[in-house]
Design an enzyme around this catalytic site. Structure first.
Site, PDB file in Angstrom:
ATOM      1  N   ASP A  82     -10.226   2.793   1.268  1.00 35.82           N
ATOM      2  CA  ASP A  82     -10.445   2.237   2.639  1.00 35.82           C
ATOM      3  C   ASP A  82     -11.097   3.357   3.577  1.00 35.82           C
ATOM      4  O   ASP A  82     -12.067   2.843   4.307  1.00 35.82           O
ATOM      5  CB  ASP A  82      -9.073   2.035   3.159  1.00 35.82           C
ATOM      6  CG  ASP A  82      -8.390   0.710   2.749  1.00 35.82           C
ATOM      7  OD1 ASP A  82      -9.217  -0.256   2.111  1.00 35.82           O
ATOM      8  OD2 ASP A  82      -7.157   0.607   2.652  1.00 35.82           O
TER       9      ASP A  82
ATOM     10  N   LYS B 291       0.742  -1.296   0.128  1.00 33.63           N
ATOM     11  CA  LYS B 291      -0.014  -0.093  -0.058  1.00 33.63           C
ATOM     12  C   LYS B 291       0.698   1.734   0.055  1.00 33.63           C
ATOM     13  O   LYS B 291       0.548   2.164  -0.555  1.00 33.63           O
ATOM     14  CB  LYS B 291      -0.843   0.079   1.291  1.00 33.63           C
ATOM     15  CG  LYS B 291      -2.053  -1.254   1.083  1.00 33.63           C
ATOM     16  CD  LYS B 291      -3.129  -0.742   2.171  1.00 33.63           C
ATOM     17  CE  LYS B 291      -4.502  -1.512   1.867  1.00 33.63           C
ATOM     18  NZ  LYS B 291      -5.335  -1.458   3.176  1.00 33.63           N
TER      19      LYS B 291
ATOM     20  N   ALA C 189      -4.394   0.495   8.494  1.00 31.58           N
ATOM     21  CA  ALA C 189      -6.004   0.644   8.692  1.00 31.58           C
ATOM     22  C   ALA C 189      -6.421   1.867   9.493  1.00 31.58           C
ATOM     23  O   ALA C 189      -7.373   2.500   9.371  1.00 31.58           O
ATOM     24  CB  ALA C 189      -6.541  -0.385   9.296  1.00 31.58           C
TER      25      ALA C 189
END
Length: 288
Positions: free
Chosen positions: A106, A70, A134
């Site tokens: 996300d 990512k 996250a």
């Protein structure tokens, strides 16, 4: 035909590919979704430039990106969406001719999850546990929702401080601070809700990430882990009477937002949620 893939490591059980395939079929699209798993191909992180060349040569229109790429993939892209730039992380790359633009869905997936799953419950002052990839997405989502005060805790305190500094300039009207994991009870007692954004609760990392006993009865709990869908944290939160949001809402939200960016069409999010729950039930039957 639209050709899309998922690039990552150890992603054989990801539910993103079947979610994309089913919804694309429902939308009447000629849509192929492949998995590019370096755990299967034997490739390494250092081979990312070669992997990206192969993806371009094979004619992919877009790829979803997950761990451990990512952040690494950013230097191989032509540009970033504003949110991906602020987050410093990409989970979707769209190819347009010779150009490649990194996006992050996300955060928007989690924002939609909170909007739908928490609704009108109070969210003026919140606590988040976890400041990794996250956690960056969930914190960004919360701040775009206008949270007035956000306290972030992480087992690596330096990571929590870095995340607070990253967003402090972008959200000057919000008060951002950190808390030590050992001192969570005091901040949990005064919060409207708590977001959990660490791997604790996954099948390979069972257990509770923090003690819920300090939470006020009116406080809500949101989870990012979705395998299993009902983590120990959610089970304990519901037992104590807290409103709880499972991690599947974020998983569906990011997939739906990716599909929209790739195709320009609006997926049916309720339909995708139903399909997601079917997939989870199937996984649970296999595990049993």
């Amino acid at each position: 035909m639209t050709l899309v893939g998922l690039l990552g490591e150890g992603i054989a059980e990801s539910l993103t590919p079947p979610m994309h395939r089913r919804e694309a079929e429902q939308l009447g699209l000629d849509y192929e979704y492949r998995v590019i798993d370096i755990a299967e191909t034997g490739e390494t992180l250092d081979e990312l430039p070669r992997i990206m060349r192969r993806i371009r040569e094979e004619g992919y229109d877009a790829i979803n990106v997950t761990h451990p790429f990512k952040q690494l993939i950013i230097e191989h892209l032509g540009g970033l969406s504003p949110s991906a730039e602020r987050l410093g992380a990409v989970n979707l790359v769209v190819f347009d001719g010779d150009d490649s633009i990194g996006h992050n869905t996300d955060w928007s997936g989690f924002r939609t999850a909170v909007d739908h799953g928490i609704g009108g419950l109070q969210r003026r002052s919140l606590v988040q546990v976890g400041a990794g990839g996250a956690g960056a997405a969930t914190a960004y989502a919360l701040l775009t929702l206008g949270v007035e005060q956000l306290c972030i805790a992480d087992i690596q305190e330096s990571r929590a401080r870095a995340l607070v500094e990253r967003f402090r300039t972008a959200f000057p009207d919000s008060r951002l601070e950190t808390a030590a994991m050992g001192g969570l009870d005091a901040v949990l007692a005064a919060t409207d809700g708590v977001v959990h954004a660490t791997p604790t609760g996954m099948e390979l990392s069972p257990g509770l990430p923090f003690d819920l006993t300090a939470l006020a009865p009116s406080a809500w709990v949101a989870e990012v882990v979705y395998l299993p869908l009902e983590t120990e944290l959610l089970r304990e939160a519901r037992r104590r009477g807290h409103r709880a949001l499972d991690g599947g809402m974020m998983a569906v939200g990011q997939a739906a937002d990716s599909l929209h960016v790739i195709t320009g069409l609006e997926p049916d999010r309720d339909r995708m949620r139903r399909h997601f729950l079917e997939l989870i039930a199937r996984e649970e039957r296999v595990d049993a």
